[in-house]
Design a protein around this motif. Structure first.
Motif, PDB file in Angstrom:
ATOM      1  N   CYS A 483       0.805  -1.223   0.000  1.00  0.00           N
ATOM      2  CA  CYS A 483       0.000   0.000   0.000  1.00  0.00           C
ATOM      3  C   CYS A 483       0.841   1.278   0.000  1.00  0.00           C
ATOM      4  O   CYS A 483       0.339   2.366  -0.264  1.00  0.00           O
ATOM      5  CB  CYS A 483      -0.909   0.014   1.229  1.00  0.00           C
ATOM      6  SG  CYS A 483       0.023   0.002   2.786  1.00  0.00           S
ATOM      7  N   CYS A 488       2.467   0.528   7.706  1.00  0.00           N
ATOM      8  CA  CYS A 488       2.264  -0.847   7.265  1.00  0.00           C
ATOM      9  C   CYS A 488       3.621  -1.527   7.019  1.00  0.00           C
ATOM     10  O   CYS A 488       3.827  -2.680   7.387  1.00  0.00           O
ATOM     11  CB  CYS A 488       1.403  -0.856   5.997  1.00  0.00           C
ATOM     12  SG  CYS A 488       1.093  -2.492   5.316  1.00  0.00           S
ATOM     13  N   CYS A 514      -2.909  -4.705  -0.870  1.00  0.00           N
ATOM     14  CA  CYS A 514      -1.632  -4.806  -0.150  1.00  0.00           C
ATOM     15  C   CYS A 514      -1.549  -6.177   0.519  1.00  0.00           C
ATOM     16  O   CYS A 514      -2.516  -6.637   1.131  1.00  0.00           O
ATOM     17  CB  CYS A 514      -1.548  -3.709   0.902  1.00  0.00           C
ATOM     18  SG  CYS A 514      -0.168  -3.874   2.056  1.00  0.00           S
TER      19      CYS A 514
HETATM   20 ZN   LIG Z   1      -0.384  -2.170   3.592  1.00  0.00          ZN
END
Ligand SMILES: [Zn+2]
Length: 533
Positions: A483, A488, A514
């Motif tokens: 993403c 993340c 993702c």
């Molecule tokens: Zn992600």
């Protein structure tokens, strides 16, 4: 403490590396067994000198023992520093001369800038100082008194070269300015590792200034191509070239590009980086020029570096349980001749070995005759195998009588597709040995590249589920959609220790969820993730 013997050094190093790696590898028992083997062999120097913990058993112990036993490096008196021994330094020289040629062929010139940088220079580019602060070594006292301004021992030279460039550049006619420096740098290492992470290391740093962003971007990619070609053609590391994600960029850069190589434990090694600085450093150091229309304009700058850690990369890309495996283009000795014979035969065999070596040298083959009389042929064979010499020639009285020499390759990796394994040892005619060895060295170079590429390809896996991703980065690399969110990326690192290595330059356009959080992917293609050095 002054260690008394080589094995003391090795035992100390092994203990230290065990402490470092105990939690990560969780296999101290294997290394203890290896140490016991060494201690038993300590009275017989041959046995202790040539045994290394098998790579497959404990990769980290294997590496830490090998760099000393192959006589590449020795430890410096200050923790984290290293002595590069002649055999290791020759590897560096061969890398250096290859890269230096590429740098000069494209119009760059070498120069040298001071080791000491005023602290105020470092502080002028905010991100730069923030990125480097924890690693800086600072001189506060000199000439018997405290200094008015602390001096930084260069961790990189953007600031001092930026300052000098601002004096040297005034007109569009001064551009582009294409400089390179071969130097040492100091970055304080808390977890040092020989050749990979040392407090002081050798490198080159290119620094260029351009009239506009397009030209600076072209330069950034040109430098990346130097590194890719050096890695593939000379060091035979089948690297993936790509761009770093924002979180992995160089401190102060707008865009960072990298070549990433896979080591034989599946981890990634960043083997060279090239940075597009935009106008960040030009603004901080007033690097500007008067354009043809008389407008004063900021330059766009780049910097790019390759260091002695590349040697560590070569060791971990090609080495095996027996020791180093060196690609011929980089081997200090491409061929070693071991004369075998005692008494009356000794002189005749040695003369024949020298004669053959002379013919090879005239064809620019790097050859060495191992004429150490106090060591047995078996010891010498093990020694050169450990030190990664591509081809060994054994020459005894019977070979001489038959007009032949026995050739042994350091590696035999010939998959079925190319006709399968070849014999481990083969006699060559002394008359035609020179032509045959030129061919064999080229074949060896190709074989090493095929082996490294096959290894990399087997462990580079396209993953679309989290479970597959975790499995892939445990043994190699995952190619996954991401993403682009830093939080993340951080989560992935926290759970798997894998990081985004690069967004490959030759990636195919693709989008989707993702691999970690399911949000829409960024970058328009897959990203390489892996654990790294
Ligand atoms: Zn992600």
């Amino acid at each position: 403490m002054t260690p008394a013997t080589t094995s003391d050094f090795l035992a100390a190093e092994r203990l230290r590396s065990e402490r470092e790696n105990q939690s990560a590898a969780g296999r101290p028992a294997a290394s203890l067994a290896a140490m016991a083997r060494d201690e038993r062999g300590a009275s017989n120097r041959g046995a202790s000198q040539h045994g290394v913990t098998p790579q497959s058993e404990d990769f980290s112990a294997w590496y830490n023992e090998l760099v000393f036993k192959a006589e590449l490096v020795d430890r410096g008196p200050v923790r984290g520093t290293m002595v590069i021994r002649p055999y290791g330094y020759r590897l560096w020289e061969l890398l250096q001369s290859d890269l230096d040629r590429r740098i000069k062929e494209t119009g760059h010139v070498n120069a040298y800038f001071p080791l000491l940088i005023p602290e105020s220079y470092m502080k002028r580019e905010a991100e730069h100082i923030e990125g480097f602060a924890p690693e800086l070594a600072v001189v506060t006292h000199a000439g018997g008194k405290d200094l008015d301004e602390p001096l930084i021992i260069r961790p990189s030279s953007e600031t001092i070269i930026g300052e000098v460039m601002s004096r040297w550049i005034s007109s569009h006619r001064d551009l582009p300015m294409l400089l390179n420096q071969w130097a040492n740098v100091v970055r304080w290492e808390l977890r040092p590792r020989m050749l990979l992470r040392t407090t002081e290391f050798l490198w080159q740093e290119g620094h260029t200034a351009h009239a506009n962003a397009d030209e600076a971007m072209t330069e950034t990619m040109l430098a990346l191509e130097f590194y890719r070609a050096l890695a593939v053609d000379t060091a035979v590391m089948p690297v993936i070239a790509g761009e770093k994600t924002p979180g992995e960029r160089f401190a102060g850069a707008e865009r960072t590009f990298t070549i990433e190589a896979m080591m034989r434990d599946g981890r990634a090694l960043q083997a060279g980086t090239s940075h597009f600085m935009g106008t960040n450093f030009a603004r901080a150091f007033n690097i500007q020029y008067t354009a043809q229309n008389d407008e004063v304009t900021l330059c766009h700058t780049t910097s790019w570096g390759m260091s002695s850690r590349m040697i560590g990369g070569v060791i971990m890309t090609h080495g095996d349980d027996t020791g180093l495996v060196l690609p011929p283009n980089l081997a200090p000795f491409q061929v070693v001749i071991v004369p075998i014979g005692r008494g009356e035969q000794e002189a005749a065999v040695l003369a024949a070995a020298d004669e053959l070596a002379g013919r090879l040298r005239r064809k620019d083959v790097r050859v060495h005759v191992d004429d150490r009389t106090h060591l047995s042929p078996g010891f010498k064979f093990n020694d050169w195998e450990l030190r990664g010499v591509p081809i060994r020639l054994e020459l005894g009285p019977r070979d001489l009588e038959a007009g032949t020499v026995l050739m042994a390759r350091r590696l035999n990796y010939y998959p079925q597709a190319s006709g399968g394994d070849r014999p481990a040892k083969e006699p060559l005619s002394l008359d035609s040995a020179v032509a045959r060895l030129s061919f064999e060295l080229a074949a060896f170079q190709e074989m090493v590249l095929r082996r490294a590429t096959d290894f990399r390809d087997e462990r580079l896996v396209r993953t679309d589920t989290w479970a597959d991703f975790v499995a892939a980065v445990a043994v190699g690399w995952a190619l996954a959609l991401h993403c682009g969110d830093q939080a993340c990326e951080d989560e992935i690192k926290a759970e798997t220790t894998a990081t985004a290595r690069c967004i490959p330059l030759d990636g195919e356009p693709e989008s989707g969820p993702c691999v970690r959080c399911g949000r829409p992917s960024a970058y328009g293609q897959r990203v390489v993730f892996g654990r790294s050095y």
